[in-house]
Design a protein around this motif. Structure first.
Motif, PDB file in Angstrom:
ATOM      1  N   MET A 290      -6.167  -6.687  -3.877  1.00  0.00           N
ATOM      2  CA  MET A 290      -6.887  -7.723  -3.076  1.00  0.00           C
ATOM      3  C   MET A 290      -7.447  -8.814  -4.000  1.00  0.00           C
ATOM      4  O   MET A 290      -7.678  -8.475  -5.140  1.00  0.00           O
ATOM      5  CB  MET A 290      -7.779  -7.230  -2.351  1.00  0.00           C
ATOM      6  CG  MET A 290      -7.433  -6.416  -1.226  1.00  0.00           C
ATOM      7  SD  MET A 290      -8.840  -5.879   0.023  1.00  0.00           S
ATOM      8  CE  MET A 290      -7.998  -4.762   0.889  1.00  0.00           C
ATOM      9  N   ASN A 291      -7.266 -10.021  -3.624  1.00  0.00           N
ATOM     10  CA  ASN A 291      -7.699 -11.224  -4.347  1.00  0.00           C
ATOM     11  C   ASN A 291      -9.266 -11.526  -4.006  1.00  0.00           C
ATOM     12  O   ASN A 291      -9.652 -12.500  -3.311  1.00  0.00           O
ATOM     13  CB  ASN A 291      -6.949 -12.401  -4.010  1.00  0.00           C
ATOM     14  CG  ASN A 291      -5.518 -12.459  -4.312  1.00  0.00           C
ATOM     15  OD1 ASN A 291      -5.264 -11.806  -5.343  1.00  0.00           O
ATOM     16  ND2 ASN A 291      -4.615 -12.903  -3.448  1.00  0.00           N
ATOM     17  N   TRP A 292     -10.237 -10.739  -4.749  1.00  0.00           N
ATOM     18  CA  TRP A 292     -11.412 -10.853  -4.734  1.00  0.00           C
ATOM     19  C   TRP A 292     -11.821 -12.093  -5.513  1.00  0.00           C
ATOM     20  O   TRP A 292     -11.345 -12.518  -6.407  1.00  0.00           O
ATOM     21  CB  TRP A 292     -12.256  -9.592  -5.359  1.00  0.00           C
ATOM     22  CG  TRP A 292     -11.749  -8.386  -4.581  1.00  0.00           C
ATOM     23  CD1 TRP A 292     -11.025  -7.170  -4.972  1.00  0.00           C
ATOM     24  CD2 TRP A 292     -12.411  -7.894  -3.206  1.00  0.00           C
ATOM     25  NE1 TRP A 292     -11.077  -6.234  -4.048  1.00  0.00           N
ATOM     26  CE2 TRP A 292     -11.866  -6.604  -3.162  1.00  0.00           C
ATOM     27  CE3 TRP A 292     -13.021  -8.339  -2.246  1.00  0.00           C
ATOM     28  CZ2 TRP A 292     -11.933  -5.863  -1.972  1.00  0.00           C
ATOM     29  CZ3 TRP A 292     -13.339  -7.758  -1.365  1.00  0.00           C
ATOM     30  CH2 TRP A 292     -12.833  -6.360  -0.983  1.00  0.00           C
ATOM     31  N   LYS A 293     -12.989 -12.667  -4.894  1.00  0.00           N
ATOM     32  CA  LYS A 293     -13.739 -13.583  -6.012  1.00  0.00           C
ATOM     33  C   LYS A 293     -13.923 -13.336  -7.089  1.00  0.00           C
ATOM     34  O   LYS A 293     -14.517 -12.085  -7.533  1.00  0.00           O
ATOM     35  CB  LYS A 293     -15.065 -14.127  -5.104  1.00  0.00           C
ATOM     36  CG  LYS A 293     -14.831 -15.130  -4.075  1.00  0.00           C
ATOM     37  CD  LYS A 293     -16.360 -15.447  -3.406  1.00  0.00           C
ATOM     38  CE  LYS A 293     -16.177 -16.400  -2.270  1.00  0.00           C
ATOM     39  NZ  LYS A 293     -17.446 -17.174  -2.002  1.00  0.00           N
ATOM     40  N   THR A 294     -13.716 -13.979  -8.319  1.00  0.00           N
ATOM     41  CA  THR A 294     -13.860 -13.822  -9.614  1.00  0.00           C
ATOM     42  C   THR A 294     -15.357 -13.520  -9.968  1.00  0.00           C
ATOM     43  O   THR A 294     -15.616 -12.692 -10.817  1.00  0.00           O
ATOM     44  CB  THR A 294     -13.177 -14.999 -10.486  1.00  0.00           C
ATOM     45  OG1 THR A 294     -13.896 -16.158 -10.279  1.00  0.00           O
ATOM     46  CG2 THR A 294     -11.714 -15.214 -10.374  1.00  0.00           C
ATOM     47  N   GLY A 295     -16.116 -14.167  -9.153  1.00  0.00           N
ATOM     48  CA  GLY A 295     -17.585 -13.884  -9.628  1.00  0.00           C
ATOM     49  C   GLY A 295     -18.106 -12.244  -9.084  1.00  0.00           C
ATOM     50  O   GLY A 295     -19.151 -11.880  -9.610  1.00  0.00           O
ATOM     51  N   LEU A 296     -17.432 -11.591  -8.181  1.00  0.00           N
ATOM     52  CA  LEU A 296     -17.664 -10.458  -7.863  1.00  0.00           C
ATOM     53  C   LEU A 296     -17.447  -9.380  -9.325  1.00  0.00           C
ATOM     54  O   LEU A 296     -18.129  -8.203  -9.292  1.00  0.00           O
ATOM     55  CB  LEU A 296     -16.994  -9.903  -6.683  1.00  0.00           C
ATOM     56  CG  LEU A 296     -17.037 -10.559  -5.493  1.00  0.00           C
ATOM     57  CD1 LEU A 296     -16.440 -10.049  -4.355  1.00  0.00           C
ATOM     58  CD2 LEU A 296     -18.579 -10.441  -5.068  1.00  0.00           C
ATOM     59  N   THR A 297     -16.585  -9.762 -10.068  1.00  0.00           N
ATOM     60  CA  THR A 297     -16.143  -8.956 -11.273  1.00  0.00           C
ATOM     61  C   THR A 297     -17.389  -8.612 -11.906  1.00  0.00           C
ATOM     62  O   THR A 297     -18.200  -9.296 -12.268  1.00  0.00           O
ATOM     63  CB  THR A 297     -15.387  -9.554 -12.263  1.00  0.00           C
ATOM     64  OG1 THR A 297     -14.094 -10.042 -11.485  1.00  0.00           O
ATOM     65  CG2 THR A 297     -14.940  -8.450 -13.441  1.00  0.00           C
ATOM     66  N   GLY A 298     -17.502  -6.970 -12.106  1.00  0.00           N
ATOM     67  CA  GLY A 298     -18.988  -6.567 -12.738  1.00  0.00           C
ATOM     68  C   GLY A 298     -20.060  -6.543 -11.905  1.00  0.00           C
ATOM     69  O   GLY A 298     -21.016  -6.262 -12.517  1.00  0.00           O
ATOM     70  N   MET A 299     -19.994  -7.160 -10.804  1.00  0.00           N
ATOM     71  CA  MET A 299     -21.408  -7.025  -9.781  1.00  0.00           C
ATOM     72  C   MET A 299     -21.395  -5.628  -9.182  1.00  0.00           C
ATOM     73  O   MET A 299     -20.500  -4.944  -8.816  1.00  0.00           O
ATOM     74  CB  MET A 299     -21.286  -8.120  -8.793  1.00  0.00           C
ATOM     75  CG  MET A 299     -21.130  -9.547  -9.296  1.00  0.00           C
ATOM     76  SD  MET A 299     -21.405 -10.799  -8.074  1.00  0.00           S
ATOM     77  CE  MET A 299     -23.172 -10.425  -7.394  1.00  0.00           C
ATOM     78  N   LYS A 300     -22.724  -5.375  -9.041  1.00  0.00           N
ATOM     79  CA  LYS A 300     -22.905  -4.030  -8.429  1.00  0.00           C
ATOM     80  C   LYS A 300     -23.964  -4.160  -6.918  1.00  0.00           C
ATOM     81  O   LYS A 300     -24.660  -5.338  -7.155  1.00  0.00           O
ATOM     82  CB  LYS A 300     -23.588  -3.057  -9.258  1.00  0.00           C
ATOM     83  CG  LYS A 300     -23.084  -2.747 -10.368  1.00  0.00           C
ATOM     84  CD  LYS A 300     -23.931  -1.841 -11.515  1.00  0.00           C
ATOM     85  CE  LYS A 300     -23.041  -1.490 -12.741  1.00  0.00           C
ATOM     86  NZ  LYS A 300     -23.818  -0.603 -13.500  1.00  0.00           N
ATOM     87  N   PRO A 301     -23.519  -3.482  -5.916  1.00  0.00           N
ATOM     88  CA  PRO A 301     -24.413  -3.697  -4.839  1.00  0.00           C
ATOM     89  C   PRO A 301     -25.782  -3.246  -5.166  1.00  0.00           C
ATOM     90  O   PRO A 301     -26.225  -2.680  -6.153  1.00  0.00           O
ATOM     91  CB  PRO A 301     -23.968  -2.532  -3.864  1.00  0.00           C
ATOM     92  CG  PRO A 301     -22.470  -2.041  -4.544  1.00  0.00           C
ATOM     93  CD  PRO A 301     -22.741  -2.448  -5.873  1.00  0.00           C
ATOM     94  N   TYR A 302     -26.819  -3.925  -4.185  1.00  0.00           N
ATOM     95  CA  TYR A 302     -28.203  -3.485  -4.486  1.00  0.00           C
ATOM     96  C   TYR A 302     -28.444  -2.129  -4.471  1.00  0.00           C
ATOM     97  O   TYR A 302     -27.881  -1.246  -3.544  1.00  0.00           O
ATOM     98  CB  TYR A 302     -28.931  -4.178  -3.402  1.00  0.00           C
ATOM     99  CG  TYR A 302     -30.320  -3.716  -3.290  1.00  0.00           C
ATOM    100  CD1 TYR A 302     -31.343  -4.654  -4.392  1.00  0.00           C
ATOM    101  CD2 TYR A 302     -30.979  -3.136  -2.493  1.00  0.00           C
ATOM    102  CE1 TYR A 302     -32.652  -4.188  -4.392  1.00  0.00           C
ATOM    103  CE2 TYR A 302     -32.497  -2.871  -2.598  1.00  0.00           C
ATOM    104  CZ  TYR A 302     -33.036  -3.357  -3.164  1.00  0.00           C
ATOM    105  OH  TYR A 302     -34.472  -2.975  -3.260  1.00  0.00           O
ATOM    106  N   THR A 303     -29.514  -1.584  -5.298  1.00  0.00           N
ATOM    107  CA  THR A 303     -29.619  -0.151  -5.265  1.00  0.00           C
ATOM    108  C   THR A 303     -30.966   0.242  -4.829  1.00  0.00           C
ATOM    109  O   THR A 303     -31.908  -0.385  -5.658  1.00  0.00           O
ATOM    110  CB  THR A 303     -29.211   0.375  -6.698  1.00  0.00           C
ATOM    111  OG1 THR A 303     -28.043   0.330  -7.202  1.00  0.00           O
ATOM    112  CG2 THR A 303     -29.632   2.135  -6.690  1.00  0.00           C
ATOM    113  N   PRO A 304     -31.465   0.599  -3.525  1.00  0.00           N
ATOM    114  CA  PRO A 304     -32.502   0.723  -3.254  1.00  0.00           C
ATOM    115  C   PRO A 304     -33.460   2.016  -3.931  1.00  0.00           C
ATOM    116  O   PRO A 304     -32.669   2.645  -4.448  1.00  0.00           O
ATOM    117  CB  PRO A 304     -32.678   1.148  -1.819  1.00  0.00           C
ATOM    118  CG  PRO A 304     -31.150   1.700  -1.469  1.00  0.00           C
ATOM    119  CD  PRO A 304     -30.247   1.054  -2.788  1.00  0.00           C
TER     120      PRO A 304
END
Length: 366
Positions: A1-15
């Motif tokens: 899929m063509n994800w936004k490049t900004g999402l590379t390396g990002m992680k979901p919030y960890t509660p």
């Protein structure tokens, strides 16, 4: 899929860990959560009474305009109703602002460390992030000026700042705002406004009369004790609010959340009592830090950022074993410290006992 490049390396919030998880993990009967800056005194009795005696028509969409709540906040802050924007917590308003103003070719300036959602949303939108390091926990406003240029779209100010708890003194804030070009939006995030007792702090809503490019964020999640209902709001120039409303999704606030926020506003005595109790307990933390020769930032919130003797993760884990959930500074950008929500008198007394053991490198369960 063509994800936004900004999402590379990002992680979901960890509660953080839940009370139930910690009880199971360490076999504890009682665990106190002091990690998320929630109000230890709960919410207004008026809210509790409403929840016990009222129901919501579940099949009906919420009032997308939050009409009754809008009217009450308009009167409370003495501003036109058109100056109000509502969000599913102030987090959503941060996302709305980022989506509306940030993108490739623009940049945004923010303090560091501070609330991570500023950078998180800016990165998703592809904007350049310019972080200005705090100086002794305070915003370096001269550093902000140096970081700005013609492509700066949004400036984020967090007062009191999370995680240090410091405020921006009113005179410094006014001087800074006079220097900002009119086409840059200045977001003043005041999630902990109701806890502030400092004399050099003002109701920043009054600044909107002189600075049309400022927007103020507030929330019902902290002092009002309504974190579960996710209601935040912004106050700003009607033209700015109008643009942001085009980005806001319809029915973004649920009916229960809006209804309880209305009731909470009617009980100013509860907020005043929470502010007094919190101030008393905050002073206990200050005195404890002085007595033990450890550094603690000058907080005006319902949390403190306090120095620990060794690694912050190890300290947080040690306190966890004694039944206290806190936030390690390693994940907040403040190594060597833990962030601790200010609890009730009894909770804090027991916390100090656990912290004593930490300082003395003992591992005896209280």
């Amino acid at each position: 899929m063509n994800w936004k490049t900004g999402l590379t390396g990002m992680k979901p919030y960890t509660p953080g860990r839940s009370i139930e998880d910690v009880q199971t993990l360490y076999g504890l009967k009682e665990v106190v959560k002091l990690a998320s800056n929630e109000n230890p005194y709960g919410c207004s009795p008026a809210v509790k009474a409403f929840l016990e005696s009222n129901t919501i028509q579940h099949e009906i969409y919420p009032d997308g305009n939050a009409g009754n709540l809008r009217n009450k906040l308009s009167k409370k802050h003495n501003v036109p109703k058109e100056m109000l924007l509502f969000g599913n917590g102030s987090d959503e308003i941060i996302m709305i602002i980022s989506r509306a103003l940030l993108g490739e070719g623009s940049n945004t300036v923010m303090p560091s460390p501070s609330f991570p959602q500023y950078a998180h949303n800016a990165k998703i939108e592809g904007a350049e992030i310019r972080e200005v390091p705090l100086v002794n926990g305070q915003h370096d406003l001269n550093g902000f000026m140096d970081a700005m240029d013609s492509n700066t779209a949004v400036i984020w100010l967090c007062s009191p700042n999370n995680p240090t708890g410091n405020i921006i003194p009113a005179n410094e804030l006014k001087t800074f705002l006079k220097k900002i070009p009119d086409d840059i939006l200045v977001v003043l995030d005041e999630a902990y406004y109701e806890y502030v007792t400092a004399s050099d702090h003002i109701d920043s809503v009054t600044l909107l009369n002189d600075f049309a490019n400022v927007i103020v964020l507030r929330t019902f999640s902290k002092a009002y004790g309504l974190a579960a209902f996710r209601v935040g709001y912004a106050i700003g120039n009607p033209a700015i609010i109008s643009y942001l409303n085009t980005v806001r999704s319809p029915f973004n606030n649920n009916s229960f959340g809006v209804a309880v926020a209305e009731r909470a506003l009617d009980d100013e005595a509860f907020i005043e009592k929470c502010r007094e109790l919190n101030s008393e307990q905050r002073n206990r933390f200050k005195n404890y830090a002085i007595e033990n020769g450890i550094h603690m930032f000058d907080s005006q919130t319902n949390f403190v950022l306090i120095e620990v003797p060794d690694d912050a993760d190890d300290a947080a884990e040690s306190l966890l074993r004694h039944g206290f959930i806190v936030r390690s500074g390693n994940v907040l950008g403040t190594p060597g410290y833990v962030r601790v929500t200010i609890g009730t008198e009894a909770q804090n007394s027991n916390f100090f006992k656990a912290f004593d053991l930490l300082l003395n490198s003992q591992e005896i369960r209280i």
